[in-house]
Design a protein around this motif. Sequence first.
Motif, mmCIF file in Angstrom:
data_model
loop_
_atom_site.group_PDB
_atom_site.id
_atom_site.type_symbol
_atom_site.label_atom_id
_atom_site.label_comp_id
_atom_site.label_asym_id
_atom_site.label_seq_id
_atom_site.Cartn_x
_atom_site.Cartn_y
_atom_site.Cartn_z
ATOM 1 N N LEU A 1 47.091 66.460 17.515
ATOM 2 C CA LEU A 1 47.616 65.455 18.422
ATOM 3 C C LEU A 1 48.363 64.361 17.672
ATOM 4 C CD1 LEU A 1 44.707 65.057 20.961
ATOM 5 C CD2 LEU A 1 46.829 66.295 21.208
ATOM 6 N N ASP B 1 51.952 57.292 27.229
ATOM 7 C CA ASP B 1 50.555 57.520 27.555
ATOM 8 C C ASP B 1 50.468 58.828 28.346
ATOM 9 O OD1 ASP B 1 47.843 57.180 27.865
ATOM 10 O OD2 ASP B 1 48.043 55.843 29.597
ATOM 11 N N VAL B 2 50.304 59.938 27.616
ATOM 12 C CA VAL B 2 50.300 61.263 28.217
ATOM 13 C C VAL B 2 48.967 61.920 27.903
ATOM 14 C CG1 VAL B 2 51.452 63.512 28.207
ATOM 15 C CG2 VAL B 2 52.780 61.432 27.884
ATOM 16 N N ASN B 3 48.441 62.651 28.880
ATOM 17 C CA ASN B 3 47.157 63.303 28.609
ATOM 18 C C ASN B 3 47.348 64.438 27.598
ATOM 19 O OD1 ASN B 3 47.440 65.927 29.858
ATOM 20 N ND2 ASN B 3 47.276 64.919 31.832
ATOM 21 N N VAL B 4 46.259 64.812 26.955
ATOM 22 C CA VAL B 4 46.286 65.759 25.846
ATOM 23 C C VAL B 4 46.878 67.103 26.259
ATOM 24 C CG1 VAL B 4 44.824 67.011 24.210
ATOM 25 C CG2 VAL B 4 44.321 64.631 24.753
ATOM 26 N N ASN B 5 46.495 67.617 27.402
ATOM 27 C CA ASN B 5 46.994 68.939 27.839
ATOM 28 C C ASN B 5 48.503 68.915 28.064
ATOM 29 O OD1 ASN B 5 44.452 70.075 27.752
ATOM 30 N ND2 ASN B 5 44.022 69.636 29.904
ATOM 31 N N ASP B 6 48.998 67.865 28.718
ATOM 32 C CA ASP B 6 50.438 67.767 28.953
ATOM 33 C C ASP B 6 51.189 67.629 27.634
ATOM 34 O OD1 ASP B 6 50.095 67.957 31.672
ATOM 35 O OD2 ASP B 6 50.292 65.812 32.059
ATOM 36 N N ARG B 7 50.655 66.860 26.702
ATOM 37 C CA ARG B 7 51.315 66.665 25.408
ATOM 38 C C ARG B 7 51.383 67.989 24.644
ATOM 39 N NH1 ARG B 7 51.137 65.128 20.106
ATOM 40 N NH2 ARG B 7 52.507 63.421 19.544
ATOM 41 N N ASN B 8 50.267 68.709 24.602
ATOM 42 C CA ASN B 8 50.247 69.997 23.903
ATOM 43 C C ASN B 8 51.194 70.997 24.558
ATOM 44 O OD1 ASN B 8 48.428 69.105 22.004
ATOM 45 N ND2 ASN B 8 46.652 69.879 23.093
#
Length: 116
Positions: A3, A93-100
Amino acid sequence: MSLNRPILSTEAEIDFNKKLSSVRMMVERSIGLLKGRWRCLLDKLPMTRTDFIPRYIIGCCVLHNLCLLRNDEIDVPILVENHNMLQELLPLDVNVNDRNEGIVKRENLTRLLNQL
């Protein structure tokens, strides 16, 4: 996938960002030209049926092209922001799943563009 991975990491991704930035500026300028000629596109469209909106915009594009064919130029200055996609951007500020998922899509697009 980490991340903490930097936004720009490989030469391929840097090249991809340059190409994306160039195309984005062309698209923004095209939209600006349409909005300059057809002021109805500046705000909201005067219609309630959203399924007609693409046809409305395509109609504006066709009319714009006809105006150009008749040398009917517009004198409205078109201002397009100078986006430098290579400058450091503040992280969203993006959640982990969306970022990945975004990282995977970017890598796939980069790989596909490098195959062309």
